[in-house]
Scaffold this motif. Structure first.
Motif, PDB file in Angstrom:
ATOM      1  N   LEU A 176       0.818  -1.211   0.000  1.00 16.06           N
ATOM      2  CA  LEU A 176       0.000   0.000   0.000  1.00 16.06           C
ATOM      3  C   LEU A 176       0.853   1.263   0.000  1.00 16.06           C
ATOM      4  O   LEU A 176       0.580   2.206  -0.734  1.00 16.06           O
ATOM      5  N   CYS A 177       1.888   1.291   0.820  1.00 14.75           N
ATOM      6  CA  CYS A 177       2.707   2.503   0.905  1.00 14.75           C
ATOM      7  C   CYS A 177       4.187   2.147   0.784  1.00 14.75           C
ATOM      8  O   CYS A 177       4.568   0.974   0.869  1.00 14.75           O
ATOM      9  N   PRO A 178       5.043   3.144   0.568  1.00 10.67           N
ATOM     10  CA  PRO A 178       6.462   2.863   0.330  1.00 10.67           C
ATOM     11  C   PRO A 178       7.223   2.268   1.511  1.00 10.67           C
ATOM     12  O   PRO A 178       8.368   1.844   1.334  1.00 10.67           O
ATOM     13  N   HIS A 179       6.639   2.213   2.696  1.00  9.20           N
ATOM     14  CA  HIS A 179       7.326   1.549   3.799  1.00  9.20           C
ATOM     15  C   HIS A 179       7.565   0.074   3.508  1.00  9.20           C
ATOM     16  O   HIS A 179       8.517  -0.522   4.011  1.00  9.20           O
ATOM     17  N   ALA A 180       6.675  -0.529   2.728  1.00  6.67           N
ATOM     18  CA  ALA A 180       6.829  -1.925   2.318  1.00  6.67           C
ATOM     19  C   ALA A 180       7.063  -2.846   3.517  1.00  6.67           C
ATOM     20  O   ALA A 180       8.036  -3.612   3.558  1.00  6.67           O
ATOM     21  N   CYS A 181       6.177  -2.795   4.491  1.00  8.92           N
ATOM     22  CA  CYS A 181       6.301  -3.630   5.685  1.00  8.92           C
ATOM     23  C   CYS A 181       6.177  -5.102   5.316  1.00  8.92           C
ATOM     24  O   CYS A 181       5.283  -5.493   4.559  1.00  8.92           O
ATOM     25  N   VAL A 182       7.075  -5.912   5.842  1.00 10.21           N
ATOM     26  CA  VAL A 182       7.027  -7.362   5.674  1.00 10.21           C
ATOM     27  C   VAL A 182       6.592  -7.953   7.017  1.00 10.21           C
ATOM     28  O   VAL A 182       7.280  -7.805   8.026  1.00 10.21           O
ATOM     29  N   LEU A 183       5.430  -8.619   7.015  1.00 11.13           N
ATOM     30  CA  LEU A 183       4.771  -8.978   8.262  1.00 11.13           C
ATOM     31  C   LEU A 183       4.522 -10.475   8.370  1.00 11.13           C
ATOM     32  O   LEU A 183       4.190 -11.141   7.383  1.00 11.13           O
ATOM     33  N   SER A 184       4.637 -10.974   9.585  1.00 11.68           N
ATOM     34  CA  SER A 184       4.277 -12.357   9.898  1.00 11.68           C
ATOM     35  C   SER A 184       2.894 -12.375  10.536  1.00 11.68           C
ATOM     36  O   SER A 184       2.318 -11.322  10.857  1.00 11.68           O
TER      37      SER A 184
END
Length: 293
Positions: A24-32
Motif C-alpha cells: 500500500l505505501c512505500p514503507h513496504a512492511c514485511v509482516l508475519s
C-alpha cells in the motif's frame, strides 16, 4: 474475523514462508502472522494482510469545508468528516496524535460502514465527504468503498492526506476523488527523513499524480520555527509547485503551535508567514492563504 477486519488486495507473499509484503505505501512492511505494520492498523490475520479498521470510525464530524482547508472547492459548504485510527508517518507535531499514533483498539469507535456514511451525508445535507484527521490511505479499503458509493449518489469525495502512498493504489482511487488537500510539510529531504521519517519524493509523486488525474488539489505547509521555516527552501518549493502543478494551485501556509513532542518550540511568528506568502506570490502562485493566525 470481526466486522472491522477485511482482507487487503495490496499485498504479496514473500519468499519467506508465512511472511507477507504490504504494497500500500512505500514503507513496504514485511509482516508475519499477527504482526502489524508501521501504521498500526494493518496486520496479517489468518494468513492474509488485512485492514483492522474497516468501518471503525473514531471521529465523525460536520465541518465547514474551509477547515480542511479547501478554499476553492465548494466554498461555503459543509462537509462530513470521518476518520479511523492510524498513520504511516511519525510527525512530532501531530495535532491528532491521540488518533493517528495509536492502535485501533485503544480508541473508542463506532461501526459506520460505507453505506451508513453516505446515508449520513445525505441526512445532514453535506455535498461532500472528507477522509481526514488521521491518514486516509491507511484505511484505504474503507475510503475506497465509501467513495464509490458516495460518487454514485452524487456526493463528492475529499482526501486530507500526507500523501505517502504507492502509485498503483493511488491511481485506482483517483477516479472517485473530487478534491484533496495534501500536507507538503517541507521541501527539504532531510526534514522528511528526520521528522515524518519518510521520503519527500514519494509525496511529490503523489501530488503530480493527483493533478494528472484531474483531482482538485490544494496544499498545506505548516511552518515550524527552526525546522521548516527556511525561506530558501520555501522559495524552491513554491517554484516547484508553479512548474509541476500550476500557478492556480492554492497553497496554505499554516502557523505552528506547540503540541505533542514539540512543546519546547515557540509558535510561528506572523512575520515569517507573511514573508513566505510574499515569496510564494513572487514565484507566481495565484492563491496563497495563511492559516492558524
Amino acid at each position: 474475523m470481526n466486522q472491522y477486519i477485511v482482507k487487503s488486495k495490496w499485498s504479496i507473499p514473500t519468499a519467506t514462508e508465512g511472511k507477507i509484503l504490504c504494497t500500500l505505501c512505500p514503507h513496504a512492511c514485511v509482516l508475519s502472522e499477527g504482526q502489524r505494520g508501521i501504521c498500526r492498523s494493518r496486520a496479517v490475520v489468518e494468513g492474509s494482510l488485512c485492514s483492522l479498521v474497516y468501518g471503525r470510525a473514531c471521529a465523525v464530524c460536520v465541518d465547514p469545508i474551509e477547515k480542511k482547508p479547501l478554499y476553492h472547492f465548494l466554498p461555503g459548504s459543509k462537509i462530513l468528516s470521518i476518520a479511523t485510527t492510524g498513520c504511516n508517518l511519525r510527525c512530532p507535531n501531530c495535532q491528532n496524535s491521540h488518533l493517528s499514533q495509536v492502535a485501533p483498539e485503544e480508541v473508542a469507535s463506532d461501526y459506520l460502514p460505507p453505506q451508513a456514511v453516505v446515508e449520513l451525508a445525505k441526512k445532514i445535507g453535506a455535498p461532500s465527504i472528507a477522509y481526514t484527521y488521521t491518514e486516509p490511505f491507511i484505511y484505504y479499503e474503507y475510503v475506497f468503498d465509501t467513495a464509490k458509493l458516495a460518487q454514485r449518489d452524487g456526493i463528492k469525495n475529499v482526501l486530507v492526506t500526507a500523501g505517502y502512498v504507492n502509485q498503483e493504489p493511488l491511481i485506482e482511487l483517483c477516479p472517485y476523488l473530487a478534491a484533496a488537500n495534501v500536507d507538503l510539510k517541507s521541501f527539504d529531504e532531510n526534514f522528511y527523513l528526520k521528522y515524518p521519517k519518510v521520503k519527500l519524493q514519494h509525496i511529490l509523486e503523489t501530488l503530480v499524480t493527483l493533478k494528472q488525474h484531474g483531482v482538485w488539489l490544494e496544499l498545506t505547509t505548516l511552518i515550524i520555527p527552526t525546522l521548516s521555516d527556511d525561506l530558501v527552501s520555501i522559495k524552491n518549493m513554491c517554484a516547484w509547485i508553479v512548474k509541476e502543478l500550476g500557478a492556480e494551485t492554492p497553497l496554505h501556509f499554516s502557523a505552528f503551535f506547540p503540541r505533542y513532542k514539540l512543546q519546547e518550540l515557540e509558535p510561528t511568528k506572523l512575520k515569517i508567514l507573511l514573508q513566505a506568502r510574499e515569496l510564494a506570490l513572487a514565484c507566481g502562485l495565484k492563491h496563497v492563504h495563511l492559516g492558524n493566525v
